[in-house]
Design a protein around this motif. Structure first.
Motif, PDB file in Angstrom:
ATOM      1  N   LEU A   5      -2.010  -4.976 -18.992  1.00  0.00           N
ATOM      2  CA  LEU A   5      -1.015  -5.596 -18.127  1.00  0.00           C
ATOM      3  C   LEU A   5      -1.249  -5.231 -16.664  1.00  0.00           C
ATOM      4  O   LEU A   5      -1.146  -6.086 -15.768  1.00  0.00           O
ATOM      5  CB  LEU A   5       0.379  -5.120 -18.554  1.00  0.00           C
ATOM      6  CG  LEU A   5       1.589  -5.926 -18.103  1.00  0.00           C
ATOM      7  CD1 LEU A   5       1.588  -7.310 -18.706  1.00  0.00           C
ATOM      8  CD2 LEU A   5       2.868  -5.186 -18.491  1.00  0.00           C
ATOM      9  N   LEU A   6      -1.572  -3.967 -16.391  1.00  0.00           N
ATOM     10  CA  LEU A   6      -1.803  -3.514 -15.022  1.00  0.00           C
ATOM     11  C   LEU A   6      -3.040  -4.154 -14.419  1.00  0.00           C
ATOM     12  O   LEU A   6      -3.071  -4.474 -13.225  1.00  0.00           O
ATOM     13  CB  LEU A   6      -1.941  -1.989 -14.990  1.00  0.00           C
ATOM     14  CG  LEU A   6      -0.659  -1.187 -15.224  1.00  0.00           C
ATOM     15  CD1 LEU A   6      -0.979   0.304 -15.267  1.00  0.00           C
ATOM     16  CD2 LEU A   6       0.351  -1.471 -14.136  1.00  0.00           C
ATOM     17  N   VAL A   7      -4.078  -4.330 -15.224  1.00  0.00           N
ATOM     18  CA  VAL A   7      -5.309  -4.959 -14.740  1.00  0.00           C
ATOM     19  C   VAL A   7      -5.027  -6.386 -14.281  1.00  0.00           C
ATOM     20  O   VAL A   7      -5.446  -6.805 -13.190  1.00  0.00           O
ATOM     21  CB  VAL A   7      -6.393  -4.949 -15.839  1.00  0.00           C
ATOM     22  CG1 VAL A   7      -7.639  -5.688 -15.368  1.00  0.00           C
ATOM     23  CG2 VAL A   7      -6.733  -3.515 -16.233  1.00  0.00           C
ATOM     24  N   GLN A   8      -4.308  -7.131 -15.109  1.00  0.00           N
ATOM     25  CA  GLN A   8      -3.996  -8.514 -14.755  1.00  0.00           C
ATOM     26  C   GLN A   8      -3.106  -8.574 -13.515  1.00  0.00           C
ATOM     27  O   GLN A   8      -3.266  -9.449 -12.669  1.00  0.00           O
ATOM     28  CB  GLN A   8      -3.286  -9.200 -15.917  1.00  0.00           C
ATOM     29  CG  GLN A   8      -4.005  -9.134 -17.242  1.00  0.00           C
ATOM     30  CD  GLN A   8      -5.360  -9.822 -17.215  1.00  0.00           C
ATOM     31  OE1 GLN A   8      -6.320  -9.323 -17.776  1.00  0.00           O
ATOM     32  NE2 GLN A   8      -5.437 -10.958 -16.559  1.00  0.00           N
ATOM     33  N   LEU A   9      -2.164  -7.641 -13.406  1.00  0.00           N
ATOM     34  CA  LEU A   9      -1.245  -7.633 -12.271  1.00  0.00           C
ATOM     35  C   LEU A   9      -1.997  -7.353 -10.969  1.00  0.00           C
ATOM     36  O   LEU A   9      -1.735  -7.991  -9.941  1.00  0.00           O
ATOM     37  CB  LEU A   9      -0.158  -6.585 -12.481  1.00  0.00           C
ATOM     38  CG  LEU A   9       0.962  -6.543 -11.442  1.00  0.00           C
ATOM     39  CD1 LEU A   9       1.679  -7.884 -11.385  1.00  0.00           C
ATOM     40  CD2 LEU A   9       1.944  -5.431 -11.755  1.00  0.00           C
ATOM     41  N   GLY A  10      -2.951  -6.401 -11.016  1.00  0.00           N
ATOM     42  CA  GLY A  10      -3.750  -6.112  -9.826  1.00  0.00           C
ATOM     43  C   GLY A  10      -4.569  -7.311  -9.387  1.00  0.00           C
ATOM     44  O   GLY A  10      -4.690  -7.600  -8.188  1.00  0.00           O
ATOM     45  N   ALA A  11      -5.137  -8.038 -10.358  1.00  0.00           N
ATOM     46  CA  ALA A  11      -5.909  -9.234 -10.036  1.00  0.00           C
ATOM     47  C   ALA A  11      -5.027 -10.308  -9.404  1.00  0.00           C
ATOM     48  O   ALA A  11      -5.422 -11.000  -8.459  1.00  0.00           O
ATOM     49  CB  ALA A  11      -6.572  -9.774 -11.302  1.00  0.00           C
ATOM     50  N   TYR A  12      -3.805 -10.435  -9.918  1.00  0.00           N
ATOM     51  CA  TYR A  12      -2.850 -11.417  -9.375  1.00  0.00           C
ATOM     52  C   TYR A  12      -2.512 -11.116  -7.916  1.00  0.00           C
ATOM     53  O   TYR A  12      -2.545 -12.003  -7.058  1.00  0.00           O
ATOM     54  CB  TYR A  12      -1.590 -11.422 -10.236  1.00  0.00           C
ATOM     55  CG  TYR A  12      -0.355 -11.952  -9.559  1.00  0.00           C
ATOM     56  CD1 TYR A  12      -0.190 -13.315  -9.333  1.00  0.00           C
ATOM     57  CD2 TYR A  12       0.660 -11.087  -9.137  1.00  0.00           C
ATOM     58  CE1 TYR A  12       0.945 -13.803  -8.709  1.00  0.00           C
ATOM     59  CE2 TYR A  12       1.801 -11.562  -8.522  1.00  0.00           C
ATOM     60  CZ  TYR A  12       1.942 -12.922  -8.310  1.00  0.00           C
ATOM     61  OH  TYR A  12       3.064 -13.394  -7.689  1.00  0.00           O
ATOM     62  N   VAL A  13      -2.187  -9.848  -7.625  1.00  0.00           N
ATOM     63  CA  VAL A  13      -1.856  -9.460  -6.247  1.00  0.00           C
ATOM     64  C   VAL A  13      -3.042  -9.746  -5.327  1.00  0.00           C
ATOM     65  O   VAL A  13      -2.867 -10.256  -4.208  1.00  0.00           O
ATOM     66  CB  VAL A  13      -1.463  -7.967  -6.180  1.00  0.00           C
ATOM     67  CG1 VAL A  13      -1.319  -7.510  -4.737  1.00  0.00           C
ATOM     68  CG2 VAL A  13      -0.175  -7.725  -6.943  1.00  0.00           C
ATOM     69  N   GLY A  14      -4.255  -9.443  -5.793  1.00  0.00           N
ATOM     70  CA  GLY A  14      -5.442  -9.697  -4.980  1.00  0.00           C
ATOM     71  C   GLY A  14      -5.615 -11.164  -4.648  1.00  0.00           C
ATOM     72  O   GLY A  14      -5.948 -11.519  -3.503  1.00  0.00           O
TER      73      GLY A  14
END
Length: 439
Positions: free
Chosen positions: A238-247
């Motif tokens: 979940l954190l990996v996907q969230l970081g990609a989204y913010v980027g």
């Protein structure tokens, strides 16, 4: 003699949301990597606590979103004033506002489709989460599959029954079209009766914003429950996907700010982009720190006058309208968020559905509610409209304040850029400073 004690400062809402986000995420990850999500005790917690809380929160959002969007869009258009009286200044402002909003959303959709920040999640896990409240999910997905395409989609935007359109999430474009037409009608008809109607819609807008403000106060608890539900299923992925989204969101905002507006300033306003950004840096910094277009408006007006040397009458008109109607960053953010959540939950969106998302984001940007997380209702509504589980908005609320600061910077800078574009050639017209008449 005792000294009066200062009242303790309340923790800002965005910090409460962040705390709820972290608590829910941490609890969900702990359960995921210790006992797992299939334990009866965990199922009891989700069934009788976390799911009911998030359901109440989302239902309240959906209950208020139609009156909020309707009133916001009508007021956003009507506050443009008499466009005819402002002649080409008014029409150029409207044209540039819509064009730059459209370019922002298209840029966001292209990037999120190319970079796929929500892709890579285990489809079985996504389906497991989607299976919660399966009846509602099936209803949303099935209705999304029945959406018209091509010319039928364009024709369906014009409602034959506005009351029926308002009762369905699938026909939100029809409601927004009616609100747009009503706003235009209020602009071109200025009399006592229409002013009474306008004040009534303003009252609806004020009441809706107040109620949304009350609902948003529940957000920290809802975020904790939403994040717990998803972290139990997805774990650290979940954190990996969230970081990609913010980027992706930050990249899209930066490209639109530094590339799209630079080109527009050079070609339309005949200004040096470097000189422009140097002149507006104070307004940009204030917008980033306050995350509020309205709070930055006085500084924007002064910057337009003292740094950019724009005709005062034009800058006041364009910047005042833009504080409500030119929400490029918000429209871009909403588009990227909806497509990201579709990718995360494995929902394939057709080209027609993505075009629909684009239209709603552009229109929604005209009248975004001026409350914390004011774009949240729009995102939730679009998600439901295209068959994406609305509870996914819990993913973004923990990082929303930072993204709000970024998109507000784009909104404010865009207002000043459009003021510079509109002012090109207008400052040469005698008497423009005193009054702007029909061209």
């Amino acid at each position: 003699m005792s000294e009066a004690r200062a009242a303790p400062r309340k923790l800002p809402l965005h910090w409460k949301m962040l705390i709820g986000f972290v608590v829910g995420l941490a609890a969900g990850l702990a359960v995921h990597y210790t006992v797992g999500g299939d334990v009866p005790a965990v199922a009891m917690v989700t069934k009788y606590l976390t799911i009911p809380v998030k359901t109440v929160f989302l239902n309240l959002i959906f209950m208020l979103v139609i009156p909020l969007l309707f009133a916001a869009l009508v007021m956003g258009v009507s506050e443009m004033g008499d466009v005819r009286a402002f002649g080409r200044v008014g029409w150029k402002t409207l044209l540039y506002t819509v064009a730059m909003s459209a370019l922002a959303v298209v840029l966001g959709l292209v990037l999120v489709n190319l970079l796929q920040p929500g892709a890579g999640v285990d489809e079985a896990l996504a389906l497991q989460l989607l299976s919660e409240n399966a009846e509602n999910a099936r209803g949303i997905v099935s209705s999304a599959g029945e959406q018209p395409s091509g010319i039928d989609m364009l024709l369906s935007i014009i409602p034959s029954n506005i009351v029926a359109a308002a009762s369905s999430n699938d026909t939100i474009l029809s409601v927004m079209f009616f609100a747009l037409m009503l706003g235009v009608g209020l602009v071109v008809n200025r009399n006592e009766a229409t002013e009474t109607l306008r004040r009534g819609i303003q009252g609806l807008f004020d009441v809706s914003m107040t109620l949304i403000g009350f609902v948003i106060r529940m957000a920290p608890y809802a975020v904790a429950c939403l994040m717990f539900n998803m972290a139990v299923v997805f774990g650290v992925e979940l954190l990996v996907q969230l970081g990609a989204y913010v980027g992706v969101v930050v990249l899209a905002l930066a490209l639109h700010l530094l590339v799209t507006y630079s080109i527009a300033l050079k070609l339309i306003a005949r200004r040096s982009p470097l000189e422009f950004f140097r002149g507006v840096r104070e307004a940009m910094l204030l917008a980033f720190s306050t995350a509020s277009s309205n709070a930055t408006l006085p500084t924007s007006l002064r910057v337009a006058d003292e740094e950019l040397h724009l005709p005062r009458r034009i800058s006041r008109f364009v910047l005042t309208v833009g504080a409500t109607a030119n929400q490029n960053g918000t429209a871009l953010f909403e588009g990227v968020t909806v497509i990201f959540l579709a990718q995360f939950f494995g929902v394939e969106l057709s080209l027609t559905q993505q075009v629909t998302v684009m239209f709603v984001c552009i229109l929604g940007g005209i009248g975004t509610a001026g409350v914390p997380s004011g774009s949240l209702p729009v995102v939730a509504l679009i998600c439901a409209m295209v068959g994406v589980k609305p509870e996914g908005i819990g993913l973004i609320l923990g990082v929303n304040h930072f993204l709000d600061m970024c998109r507000t910077t784009l909104n404010v800078t865009g207002d000043l850029a459009i003021a510079a574009m509109v002012s090109k050639d207008e400052d040469d017209i005698p008497g423009t400073e005193a009054a702007i008449g029909p061209a």
